[in-house]
Design a protein around this motif. Structure first.
Motif, PDB file in Angstrom:
ATOM      1  N   ASN A   1     -76.161  99.816 -18.064  1.00  0.00           N
ATOM      2  CA  ASN A   1     -76.480  99.715 -19.453  1.00  0.00           C
ATOM      3  C   ASN A   1     -75.974 100.837 -20.330  1.00  0.00           C
ATOM      4  O   ASN A   1     -76.476 101.786 -20.461  1.00  0.00           O
ATOM      5  CB  ASN A   1     -77.859  99.709 -19.557  1.00  0.00           C
ATOM      6  CG  ASN A   1     -78.601  98.519 -18.901  1.00  0.00           C
ATOM      7  OD1 ASN A   1     -78.145  97.551 -19.018  1.00  0.00           O
ATOM      8  ND2 ASN A   1     -79.656  98.872 -18.196  1.00  0.00           N
ATOM      9  N   ASN A   2     -74.839 100.701 -21.057  1.00  0.00           N
ATOM     10  CA  ASN A   2     -74.358 101.559 -22.105  1.00  0.00           C
ATOM     11  C   ASN A   2     -74.187 102.925 -21.281  1.00  0.00           C
ATOM     12  O   ASN A   2     -74.754 103.768 -22.013  1.00  0.00           O
ATOM     13  CB  ASN A   2     -75.090 101.398 -23.338  1.00  0.00           C
ATOM     14  CG  ASN A   2     -75.203 100.099 -24.064  1.00  0.00           C
ATOM     15  OD1 ASN A   2     -74.077  99.464 -23.858  1.00  0.00           O
ATOM     16  ND2 ASN A   2     -76.335  99.622 -24.549  1.00  0.00           N
ATOM     17  N   HIS A   3     -73.565 103.130 -20.344  1.00  0.00           N
ATOM     18  CA  HIS A   3     -73.141 104.346 -19.787  1.00  0.00           C
ATOM     19  C   HIS A   3     -72.576 105.264 -20.607  1.00  0.00           C
ATOM     20  O   HIS A   3     -71.642 104.983 -21.264  1.00  0.00           O
ATOM     21  CB  HIS A   3     -72.418 104.128 -18.407  1.00  0.00           C
ATOM     22  CG  HIS A   3     -72.226 105.570 -17.796  1.00  0.00           C
ATOM     23  ND1 HIS A   3     -70.888 106.060 -17.727  1.00  0.00           N
ATOM     24  CD2 HIS A   3     -73.053 106.421 -16.973  1.00  0.00           C
ATOM     25  CE1 HIS A   3     -70.844 107.327 -17.223  1.00  0.00           C
ATOM     26  NE2 HIS A   3     -72.185 107.329 -16.808  1.00  0.00           N
ATOM     27  N   GLU A   4     -73.198 106.437 -20.612  1.00  0.00           N
ATOM     28  CA  GLU A   4     -72.656 107.500 -21.772  1.00  0.00           C
ATOM     29  C   GLU A   4     -72.208 108.644 -20.858  1.00  0.00           C
ATOM     30  O   GLU A   4     -73.018 109.162 -19.938  1.00  0.00           O
ATOM     31  CB  GLU A   4     -73.846 107.970 -22.699  1.00  0.00           C
ATOM     32  CG  GLU A   4     -73.221 109.004 -23.567  1.00  0.00           C
ATOM     33  CD  GLU A   4     -74.512 109.663 -24.579  1.00  0.00           C
ATOM     34  OE1 GLU A   4     -74.181 110.379 -25.356  1.00  0.00           O
ATOM     35  OE2 GLU A   4     -75.543 108.960 -24.642  1.00  0.00           O
ATOM     36  N   ASN A   5     -70.887 109.050 -21.023  1.00  0.00           N
ATOM     37  CA  ASN A   5     -70.383 109.952 -20.278  1.00  0.00           C
ATOM     38  C   ASN A   5     -70.568 111.422 -20.554  1.00  0.00           C
ATOM     39  O   ASN A   5     -69.685 111.881 -20.734  1.00  0.00           O
ATOM     40  CB  ASN A   5     -68.978 109.757 -20.022  1.00  0.00           C
ATOM     41  CG  ASN A   5     -68.297 110.418 -18.732  1.00  0.00           C
ATOM     42  OD1 ASN A   5     -68.943 110.658 -17.818  1.00  0.00           O
ATOM     43  ND2 ASN A   5     -67.058 110.799 -18.628  1.00  0.00           N
ATOM     44  N   ASN A   6     -71.711 111.856 -20.668  1.00  0.00           N
ATOM     45  CA  ASN A   6     -71.909 113.253 -21.394  1.00  0.00           C
ATOM     46  C   ASN A   6     -72.308 114.170 -20.000  1.00  0.00           C
ATOM     47  O   ASN A   6     -72.192 113.659 -19.077  1.00  0.00           O
ATOM     48  CB  ASN A   6     -73.159 113.105 -22.158  1.00  0.00           C
ATOM     49  CG  ASN A   6     -74.526 112.509 -21.573  1.00  0.00           C
ATOM     50  OD1 ASN A   6     -74.482 112.693 -20.311  1.00  0.00           O
ATOM     51  ND2 ASN A   6     -75.298 111.942 -22.442  1.00  0.00           N
ATOM     52  N   ASP A   7     -72.571 115.359 -20.225  1.00  0.00           N
ATOM     53  CA  ASP A   7     -72.691 116.434 -18.982  1.00  0.00           C
ATOM     54  C   ASP A   7     -73.686 116.035 -18.334  1.00  0.00           C
ATOM     55  O   ASP A   7     -73.758 116.121 -17.130  1.00  0.00           O
ATOM     56  CB  ASP A   7     -72.862 117.942 -19.874  1.00  0.00           C
ATOM     57  CG  ASP A   7     -71.689 118.316 -20.559  1.00  0.00           C
ATOM     58  OD1 ASP A   7     -70.407 117.718 -20.232  1.00  0.00           O
ATOM     59  OD2 ASP A   7     -71.727 119.158 -21.228  1.00  0.00           O
ATOM     60  N   ILE A   8     -74.854 115.500 -18.783  1.00  0.00           N
ATOM     61  CA  ILE A   8     -76.249 115.283 -18.229  1.00  0.00           C
ATOM     62  C   ILE A   8     -76.118 114.148 -17.036  1.00  0.00           C
ATOM     63  O   ILE A   8     -76.179 114.163 -16.204  1.00  0.00           O
ATOM     64  CB  ILE A   8     -77.498 115.054 -19.146  1.00  0.00           C
ATOM     65  CG1 ILE A   8     -77.794 116.334 -19.834  1.00  0.00           C
ATOM     66  CG2 ILE A   8     -78.521 114.570 -18.287  1.00  0.00           C
ATOM     67  CD1 ILE A   8     -79.160 116.002 -20.960  1.00  0.00           C
TER      68      ILE A   8
END
Length: 304
Positions: free
Chosen positions: A266-273
């Motif tokens: 679901n709308n994967h966000e590639n941030n540090d976390i």
């Protein structure tokens, strides 16, 4: 066979082995014409524990205490057996000696032996009386350890295998519910299983000479514990990252394959976390794959 199992379950193997030990103490006492078999029987009763190593340690403490009590009782009885003042001073000395030698668990039995000698000598030879108390205690300890080792010894390997499989099953279910069903899981249950398994391994290693084949199996179980600890560490880190965590496509496919579930991105966000989250999730999946190869009775994963 069923009657035998019911009998041993109702009576208890430790109770039965204690009874056998006492009977053997009486038998040996009659053969060697020991005047007071009571002391051998008491030593056997106290030394009979749930494991052979525990019997040895309890017997060792009793022997140390008996040695200190008998020696102190001998010295004081030569001065004046039955003297109230000397009994009080001697009790203090026995406790101080045991504590000074770091035999604190031996202090109580040391005092008992000292008091027996000081109050029950009744004109007997103090050397013979003190020596006899040592021999009688030693006989009771040896018999208790022998009976505990020979008569229906604890089946630690069976307990280890069962506990290992239970741990693997619970860990697989735990991770499945957390990552597939997003269900809160209390890690204390897993930690209790690990603690129980470690206890079984320690008891087994203390009580028996492990054969080479068994050593390999025990090391495998230790690997299971290590993998479970790694999983718990990664889960703790994931729990500290917060709620808005997104799985990447690789981990999603691995989870779906392992647990036969149907997770979607679901709308994967590639941030540090999320990078940290997926890194630790990947470590967990690697560990789960290895755990599945260790589990004798494979867990049914399809119904999580």
């Amino acid at each position: 066979m069923k009657i035998k199992k019911t009998f041993t379950k109702f009576i208890g193997m430790r109770t039965l082995k204690t009874s056998i030990s006492v009977c053997l103490c009486m038998f040996v006492s009659k053969i060697f014409k020991i005047e007071y078999p009571f002391y051998a029987c008491i030593a056997a009763v106290i030394s009979m524990q749930g494991s052979v190593s525990s019997s040895f340690n309890t017997g060792k403490n009793r022997m140390f205490g008996t040695l200190v009590g008998a020696f102190t009782g001998l010295i004081f009885s030569l001065i004046n057996a039955g003297n109230i003042f000397l009994i009080g001073i001697g009790t203090i000395i026995v406790i101080c000696i045991c504590n000074g030698l770091k035999w604190s668990k031996s202090a109580s039995i040391g005092c008992v032996v000292f008091l027996v000698i000081m109050t029950n000598l009744n004109g007997r030879n103090p050397y013979t009386y003190s020596f006899n108390r040592l021999i009688e205690t030693f006989i009771g300890i040896i018999i208790a350890i022998f009976v505990n080792y020979i008569v229906y010894p604890p089946k630690y390997l069976n307990k280890i295998y069962l506990a290992s499989n239970n741990l693997v099953d619970k860990m697989i279910l735990f991770c499945g519910n957390k990552f597939c069903n997003n269900t809160y899981m209390d890690m204390q249950t897993i930690m209790d299983e690990i603690s129980s398994l470690k206890t079984h391994i320690t008891d087994y290693e203390n009580d028996f000479i492990i054969k080479s084949k068994e050593l390999v199996e025990i090391n495998t179980v230790k690997n299971v514990i290590e993998l479970c600890n790694k999983i718990l560490l990664s889960i703790n880190i994931i729990n500290s990252l917060g709620d808005k965590l997104y799985i990447n496509s690789v981990n999603m496919e691995r989870l779906n394959s392992l647990y036969n579930c149907n997770i979607s991105i679901n709308n994967h966000e590639n941030n540090d976390i999320n990078i940290v989250y997926n890194y630790h999730l990947s470590l967990i999946l690697d560990c789960l794959k290895q755990l599945l190869s260790f589990n004798i009775n494979k867990t049914e994963l399809g119904n999580l």
